[in-house]
Design a protein around this motif. Structure first.
Motif, PDB file in Angstrom:
ATOM      1  N   VAL A 329       0.862  -1.183   0.000  1.00  0.00           N
ATOM      2  CA  VAL A 329       0.000   0.000   0.000  1.00  0.00           C
ATOM      3  C   VAL A 329       0.900   1.236   0.000  1.00  0.00           C
ATOM      4  CG1 VAL A 329      -1.796   1.270   1.238  1.00  0.00           C
ATOM      5  CG2 VAL A 329      -1.803  -1.237   1.264  1.00  0.00           C
ATOM      6  N   GLU A 330       0.734   2.092  -1.009  1.00  0.00           N
ATOM      7  CA  GLU A 330       1.518   3.312  -1.121  1.00  0.00           C
ATOM      8  C   GLU A 330       0.584   4.513  -1.172  1.00  0.00           C
ATOM      9  OE1 GLU A 330       5.275   2.821  -3.766  1.00  0.00           O
ATOM     10  OE2 GLU A 330       3.727   1.563  -4.670  1.00  0.00           O
ATOM     11  N   VAL A 331       0.945   5.558  -0.433  1.00  0.00           N
ATOM     12  CA  VAL A 331       0.181   6.802  -0.437  1.00  0.00           C
ATOM     13  C   VAL A 331       1.034   7.888  -1.088  1.00  0.00           C
ATOM     14  CG1 VAL A 331      -1.087   8.477   0.948  1.00  0.00           C
ATOM     15  CG2 VAL A 331      -0.966   6.104   1.694  1.00  0.00           C
ATOM     16  N   PHE A 332       0.471   8.565  -2.099  1.00  0.00           N
ATOM     17  CA  PHE A 332       1.190   9.592  -2.847  1.00  0.00           C
ATOM     18  C   PHE A 332       0.481  10.935  -2.718  1.00  0.00           C
ATOM     19  CE2 PHE A 332       2.605   5.719  -4.891  1.00  0.00           C
ATOM     20  CZ  PHE A 332       3.944   5.967  -5.152  1.00  0.00           C
ATOM     21  N   ASP A 333       1.278  11.987  -2.924  1.00  0.00           N
ATOM     22  CA  ASP A 333       0.756  13.343  -3.004  1.00  0.00           C
ATOM     23  C   ASP A 333       0.716  13.746  -4.469  1.00  0.00           C
ATOM     24  OD1 ASP A 333       0.050  15.986  -2.665  1.00  0.00           O
ATOM     25  OD2 ASP A 333       2.077  16.637  -2.115  1.00  0.00           O
ATOM     26  N   LYS A 334      -0.496  13.993  -4.988  1.00  0.00           N
ATOM     27  CA  LYS A 334      -0.649  14.413  -6.376  1.00  0.00           C
ATOM     28  C   LYS A 334      -0.042  15.794  -6.552  1.00  0.00           C
ATOM     29  CE  LYS A 334      -2.332  13.940 -10.559  1.00  0.00           C
ATOM     30  NZ  LYS A 334      -1.869  12.882 -11.481  1.00  0.00           N
ATOM     31  N   ASP A 335       0.867  15.909  -7.520  1.00  0.00           N
ATOM     32  CA  ASP A 335       1.571  17.163  -7.706  1.00  0.00           C
ATOM     33  C   ASP A 335       1.791  17.415  -9.185  1.00  0.00           C
ATOM     34  OD1 ASP A 335       2.811  19.502  -7.007  1.00  0.00           O
ATOM     35  OD2 ASP A 335       4.222  18.567  -5.598  1.00  0.00           O
ATOM     36  N   ILE A 336       2.171  18.623  -9.510  1.00  0.00           N
ATOM     37  CA  ILE A 336       2.518  18.954 -10.883  1.00  0.00           C
ATOM     38  C   ILE A 336       3.874  18.333 -11.185  1.00  0.00           C
ATOM     39  CG2 ILE A 336       3.013  20.821 -12.496  1.00  0.00           C
ATOM     40  CD1 ILE A 336       1.165  22.597 -10.841  1.00  0.00           C
ATOM     41  N   GLY A 337       3.965  17.557 -12.250  1.00  0.00           N
ATOM     42  CA  GLY A 337       5.206  16.841 -12.548  1.00  0.00           C
ATOM     43  C   GLY A 337       5.203  15.489 -11.862  1.00  0.00           C
ATOM     44  N   GLN A 338       6.201  15.238 -11.022  1.00  0.00           N
ATOM     45  CA  GLN A 338       6.332  13.939 -10.360  1.00  0.00           C
ATOM     46  C   GLN A 338       5.607  13.943  -9.020  1.00  0.00           C
ATOM     47  OE1 GLN A 338      10.344  12.713  -9.616  1.00  0.00           O
ATOM     48  NE2 GLN A 338       9.747  10.897  -8.460  1.00  0.00           N
ATOM     49  N   ASP A 339       4.753  12.932  -8.807  1.00  0.00           N
ATOM     50  CA  ASP A 339       4.065  12.800  -7.524  1.00  0.00           C
ATOM     51  C   ASP A 339       5.045  12.318  -6.457  1.00  0.00           C
ATOM     52  OD1 ASP A 339       1.879  13.491  -8.962  1.00  0.00           O
ATOM     53  OD2 ASP A 339       1.058  11.448  -9.091  1.00  0.00           O
ATOM     54  N   GLN A 340       4.852  12.803  -5.244  1.00  0.00           N
ATOM     55  CA  GLN A 340       5.749  12.442  -4.148  1.00  0.00           C
ATOM     56  C   GLN A 340       5.093  11.402  -3.252  1.00  0.00           C
ATOM     57  OE1 GLN A 340       8.091  15.789  -2.362  1.00  0.00           O
ATOM     58  NE2 GLN A 340       6.580  17.074  -3.407  1.00  0.00           N
ATOM     59  N   ARG A 341       5.906  10.452  -2.809  1.00  0.00           N
ATOM     60  CA  ARG A 341       5.382   9.400  -1.941  1.00  0.00           C
ATOM     61  C   ARG A 341       5.293   9.917  -0.504  1.00  0.00           C
ATOM     62  NH1 ARG A 341       9.011   4.297  -1.382  1.00  0.00           N
ATOM     63  NH2 ARG A 341       8.147   3.664  -3.406  1.00  0.00           N
ATOM     64  N   LEU A 342       4.099   9.771   0.083  1.00  0.00           N
ATOM     65  CA  LEU A 342       3.900  10.159   1.478  1.00  0.00           C
ATOM     66  C   LEU A 342       4.265   9.031   2.435  1.00  0.00           C
ATOM     67  CD1 LEU A 342       0.479  12.021   1.154  1.00  0.00           C
ATOM     68  CD2 LEU A 342       2.748  13.031   1.335  1.00  0.00           C
ATOM     69  N   GLY A 343       4.097   7.798   1.988  1.00  0.00           N
ATOM     70  CA  GLY A 343       4.421   6.663   2.844  1.00  0.00           C
ATOM     71  C   GLY A 343       4.089   5.357   2.155  1.00  0.00           C
ATOM     72  N   ILE A 344       4.628   4.277   2.698  1.00  0.00           N
ATOM     73  CA  ILE A 344       4.433   2.951   2.113  1.00  0.00           C
ATOM     74  C   ILE A 344       4.340   1.937   3.242  1.00  0.00           C
ATOM     75  CG2 ILE A 344       6.926   2.568   1.871  1.00  0.00           C
ATOM     76  CD1 ILE A 344       6.318   0.929  -0.648  1.00  0.00           C
ATOM     77  N   ALA A 345       3.564   0.897   3.042  1.00  0.00           N
ATOM     78  CA  ALA A 345       3.431  -0.186   4.023  1.00  0.00           C
ATOM     79  C   ALA A 345       3.130  -1.473   3.277  1.00  0.00           C
ATOM     80  CB  ALA A 345       2.325   0.121   5.030  1.00  0.00           C
ATOM     81  N   LYS A 346       3.367  -2.585   3.925  1.00  0.00           N
ATOM     82  CA  LYS A 346       3.057  -3.874   3.309  1.00  0.00           C
ATOM     83  C   LYS A 346       2.601  -4.852   4.375  1.00  0.00           C
ATOM     84  CE  LYS A 346       7.683  -5.990   3.528  1.00  0.00           C
ATOM     85  NZ  LYS A 346       8.755  -6.623   2.743  1.00  0.00           N
ATOM     86  N   VAL A 347       1.845  -5.847   3.942  1.00  0.00           N
ATOM     87  CA  VAL A 347       1.387  -6.915   4.829  1.00  0.00           C
ATOM     88  C   VAL A 347       1.389  -8.213   4.031  1.00  0.00           C
ATOM     89  CG1 VAL A 347      -1.030  -6.416   4.267  1.00  0.00           C
ATOM     90  CG2 VAL A 347      -0.482  -7.697   6.344  1.00  0.00           C
ATOM     91  N   ARG A 348       1.869  -9.284   4.646  1.00  0.00           N
ATOM     92  CA  ARG A 348       1.931 -10.580   3.973  1.00  0.00           C
ATOM     93  C   ARG A 348       0.519 -11.143   3.802  1.00  0.00           C
ATOM     94  NH1 ARG A 348       7.121 -12.515   3.773  1.00  0.00           N
ATOM     95  NH2 ARG A 348       6.336 -14.540   3.149  1.00  0.00           N
TER      96      ARG A 348
END
Length: 432
Positions: A329-348
């Motif tokens: 699961v990845e959370v991004f910030d929508k931006d002009i140009g390249q979006d920036q990652r706010l955080g990431i998590a994973k679960v098996r």
């Protein structure tokens, strides 16, 4: 009289000697059997069992080698490497370039090889383990180390222009699994399956250098290439994913050995809380990307100017191996140009309970590679709700059971000379 007593004494002495010898042989036989039993018992113990028995007196010189050494193979490989490297370079360029195009970041127009040579240093095989895990197959695990001198230059086409980036100081540490599918006709092998074992996790270290310039003036390029390489390795090469190589001489259906879907996983992205704000003015505009395989990603809508967004969007993802795959699961910030990652998590996937749908709160991290995390500040949480997943194997068993019932229901029973057909209507509803 003296003669008779002498004969009796001789007989008694002989019988006593024979009885003593038999008793001694019986004792020695018992000792040998006891030692054999002890050795057999010891041979079944592993390192942890011996540590429990010996405690602090556990001798450090005791080892349990899993892989057999193959020094002779390394000598032959070093001699063959100039020829192997030339052929492998062509194969890699032909097979990896389409993957680079499939997995390239959205901020990059194209990503391909400008140069590709594997160099003169051959990989080193630390050990080999051969197993027969399934009838008709031979599984070989190869502990591989490679600190080579390849000449690899990537041509990165960005909106700014073409940027040649050289990959240097390459080091690879991994265990390669090769599965030989046996056949009755020459060359006795119908297909090869090649993959990288997920445990221990494949480690690929390298440094990136812009040819004729510096990467400091191109923020984000290095991270994008790192993510692309990791996605390709985990999504196409890491077990249970595999490369199927049909062998000549025997007609074989390669699709039979490819990874098959096991079922569908229903995931609802519920909300996020306390997200990190990356905007100078206002708040971040978050959206969530969810995937089991990086190649098949799903994305929520973007919620503007909100650090505690609520989505409640549901997606279905393909699960191919519940025991080894993870949900990212990845959370991004929508931006002009390249979006920036706010955080990431994973679960098996193995930690999710298919029959008990529930909400799971995932703490977001800056990166899954903790060694690269410099910002230790809290990045908030993302809440998901997982639904059920039913394996295809289970469904096939139910289908087979249903088919047998229907065949029995169509059987004819004769009663008083008249044929009577008995039918049973069975309905199943599957939620995959």
């Amino acid at each position: 009289m003296g003669l008779i007593s002498g004969i009796l004494m001789g007989m008694i002495f002989g019988v006593s000697l024979m009885a003593g010898w038999l008793q001694m042989m019986k004792y020695r036989s018992g000792k040998r059997i006891g030692k054999a039993v002890d050795i057999k018992t010891l041979s079944t113990l592993n390192r942890d069992d011996l540590r429990k028995i010996c405690g602090d007196n556990y001798p450090e010189w005791i080892s349990f080698p899993v892989f057999e050494q193959a020094k002779w193979l390394n000598k032959q490989l070093s001699k063959l490497w100039p020829f192997v490297a030339e052929a492998a370079s062509a194969v890699l360029k032909e097979s990896v370039e389409p993957l680079l195009e499939d997995y390239r970041p959205t901020a990059v127009n194209s990503l391909k090889f400008a140069k590709l040579s594997l160099g003169t240093v051959a990989p080193k095989i630390e050990g080999i383990r051969v197993q027969s895990l399934k009838k008709g197959q031979v599984t070989m695990d190869i502990d591989l180390r490679w600190g080579g001198d390849p000449n690899i230059v990537l041509e990165v086409d960005t909106p700014v222009g073409n940027i040649p980036i050289q990959l240097k100081d390459l080091q690879v540490f991994t265990v390669v699994r090769v599965i030989f599918h046996l056949a009755e006709e020459m060359p006795c092998i119908s297909a090869l399956l090649v993959a990288l074992l997920s445990e221990p996790k494949p480690r690929i270290d390298y440094t990136l250098k812009a040819v004729g310039g510096s990467l400091t003036g191109l923020p984000g390029i290095s991270d994008m290439i790192d993510d692309t390489v990791e996605s390709i390795v985990t999504d196409t090469l890491q077990w249970p994913h595999r490369i199927v190589v049909p062998m000549g001489g025997t007609a074989v259906d390669a699709s039979e050995f490819e990874l098959k879907p096991e079922g569908r996983l229903t995931v609802t992205v519920v909300r996020a809380n306390d997200l990190k704000n990356l905007e100078m003015i206002g708040k971040s505009d978050p959206y969530v990307v969810v995937h089991v395989r990086p190649r098949f990603k799903v994305k929520t809508k973007t919620i503007d100017n909100n650090l505690n967004p609520v989505w409640n969007e549901t997606f279905e993802l393909i699960a191919e191996d519940r025991e080894t795959q993870v949900l990212t699961v990845e959370v991004f910030d929508k931006d002009i140009g390249q979006d920036q990652r706010l955080g990431i998590a994973k679960v098996r996937l193995s930690e999710l309970e298919p029959e008990k749908p529930k909400e799971v709160n995932l703490r977001l991290l800056a990166s899954l590679d903790t060694l690269k995390v410099k910002d230790k500040k809290d990045r908030g949480t993302c809440t998901i709700k997982q639904g059920g997943t039913i394996g295809c194997a289970r469904r096939r068993k139910e289908d087979l059971r249903s088919k047998k019932r229907n065949e029995r229901s169509r059987s004819y029973r004769e009663h008083d000379g008249c044929g009577r057909r008995v039918g049973i209507r069975v309905q199943y509803r599957y939620r995959r």
